[in-house]
Design an enzyme around this catalytic site. Structure first.
Site, short mmCIF file in Angstrom:
data_model
loop_
_atom_site.label_atom_id
_atom_site.label_comp_id
_atom_site.label_asym_id
_atom_site.label_seq_id
_atom_site.Cartn_x
_atom_site.Cartn_y
_atom_site.Cartn_z
N TYR A 167 0.86 -1.19 0.00
CA TYR A 167 0.00 0.00 0.00
C TYR A 167 0.89 1.23 0.00
O TYR A 167 2.11 1.13 0.17
CB TYR A 167 -0.86 -0.02 1.27
CG TYR A 167 0.01 -0.29 2.48
CD1 TYR A 167 0.72 0.75 3.07
CD2 TYR A 167 0.20 -1.58 2.98
CE1 TYR A 167 1.58 0.51 4.12
CE2 TYR A 167 1.07 -1.83 4.03
CZ TYR A 167 1.75 -0.77 4.59
OH TYR A 167 2.62 -1.01 5.61
N SER A 169 6.81 2.65 11.28
CA SER A 169 6.64 1.37 10.59
C SER A 169 5.30 0.77 10.96
O SER A 169 4.67 1.17 11.94
CB SER A 169 7.75 0.41 11.00
OG SER A 169 7.58 0.09 12.36
N LYS A 170 4.91 -0.22 10.14
CA LYS A 170 3.55 -0.74 10.35
C LYS A 170 3.44 -1.54 11.64
O LYS A 170 2.35 -1.77 12.12
CB LYS A 170 3.08 -1.53 9.13
CG LYS A 170 3.80 -2.79 8.84
CD LYS A 170 3.13 -3.47 7.64
CE LYS A 170 3.97 -4.64 7.20
NZ LYS A 170 3.86 -5.03 5.86
N ARG A 171 4.58 -1.93 12.21
CA ARG A 171 4.50 -2.66 13.48
C ARG A 171 4.03 -1.74 14.62
O ARG A 171 3.34 -2.17 15.51
CB ARG A 171 5.86 -3.27 13.83
CG ARG A 171 5.87 -4.79 13.55
CD ARG A 171 7.26 -5.36 13.71
NE ARG A 171 8.15 -4.82 12.71
CZ ARG A 171 9.36 -4.33 12.97
NH1 ARG A 171 9.82 -4.31 14.18
NH2 ARG A 171 10.10 -3.86 11.99
N LYS A 172 4.43 -0.48 14.55
CA LYS A 172 4.12 0.43 15.65
C LYS A 172 2.94 1.37 15.37
O LYS A 172 2.31 1.84 16.29
CB LYS A 172 5.35 1.27 16.00
CG LYS A 172 6.43 0.43 16.64
CD LYS A 172 7.41 1.27 17.42
CE LYS A 172 8.40 0.38 18.15
NZ LYS A 172 9.72 0.95 18.22
#
Ligand code: GLU
Length: 294
Positions: free
Chosen positions: A13, A262-265
């Site tokens: 995305y 980042s997408k983890r956080k």
């Protein structure tokens, strides 16, 4: 004529950080009545995600960031098809493999690159030994020392190879970044980067330089994570005798703890904010005003 580009990899995305880089390029092109190019960097087949290019295109358009050259979508027989506009295409890197292969060979002929026949096992062994000796894991350049005859024999035997950049053994390289100012790198710390993989696909480093040159890009505006790659790119520009564009490396958007967003956080997908009902204008305004204010 100012020509800038946004060059995302279709790995899922549009990331908020990508949106910010795209916006700066778009604004720069508008301000100087230049051209804005969209290029899809899809040479890392392992990371490529089906439908990601279509998704990127749609999200950029929803955000109102349009482009003069590059891929676009048409709706035909119930589905989207990718078409391309502009005279420097194709703008999708996987459709340009022959171009990269040709220049990789030219770099070899000029003595700026070399064939490397090391297998995955050789490289793994090398890495382990270096770690044991507390050395930074880097290619030890053993194939750089092969004689013309040895290379010929290996090529005749069809041993798989990659093409690596020949980074000078010593010395420095300096360049000017429009944001960072003068930046200096020691060749000692730069690996003999793979430029062409054994499957004939280029790595990012080879493809980006060739495309920026052939697409007549005047200003490379991108995230700061690419700054350490510039020395490798400059070696390619110099070897091929190409004009070096201007560089501007934008600082990254960080989490409150200063780690990379980042997408983890955090939620980093632009489409996710759109789905939650944020207006494109509000998202753009948020991204535009990160790091400064009027
Ligand atoms: N494909 C790279 C990325 O996704 C582009 C880097 C560049 O702009 O040179 O970040």
């Amino acid at each position: 004529m100012i020509r800038v580009r946004f060059a995302p990899s279709p790995t899922g995305y549009l990331h908020l950080g990508g949106l910010r880089v795209c916006l700066y390029n778009w604004l720069f092109a508008k301000k100087y009545k230049g051209k804005f190019i969209l290029r899809i960097e899809d040479t890392d087949i392992k990371r490529k995600v089906e439908g990601a290019t279509e998704n990127l295109i749609q999200t950029l358009l929803k955000m109102g960031l349009d482009w003069d050259e590059g891929p676009y979508l048409i709706f035909k027989k119930g589905k989207f098809e990718i078409r391309q506009k502009g005279k420097y295409g194709p703008y999708i890197q996987s459709q340009r493999l022959k171009i990269y292969q040709k220049f990789a060979k030219e770099l070899i002929e000029k003595g700026s690159a070399y064939y490397c026949f090391c297998s995955k096992n050789d490289l793994e062994k090398m890495r382990k030994e270096q770690i044991l000796k507390k050395l930074p894991p880097m290619y030890d350049e053993r194939c750089r020392k092969l004689t013309k005859d040895e290379i010929k024999k290996r090529l005749a035997k069809k041993i798989p190879y990659v093409i690596r950049l020949k980074v000078p053994e010593e010395g420095y390289i300096e360049f000017n970044d429009l944001i960072r100012g003068r930046v200096k790198f020691d060749f000692k710390n730069i690996d003999d980067q793979i430029l062409l993989k054994s499957d004939g696909y280029p790595t990012y480093h080879l493809a980006v330089v060739i495309d920026d040159h052939l697409m007549k890009i005047t200003h490379i505006i991108r995230g700061e994570e690419w700054l350490p790659s510039v020395p490798k790119h400059l070696l390619i520009y110099k070897s091929l005798n190409w004009k070096i564009p201007e560089f501007a490396h934008l600082p990254l958007i960080l989490n409150p703890d200063r780690s990379k967003l980042s997408k983890r956080k955090s939620d980093v997908a632009v489409e996710s904010y759109l789905k939650q009902g944020y207006l494109p204008e509000a998202i753009l305004n948020f991204v535009a005003l990160l790091g400064w204010n009027p």
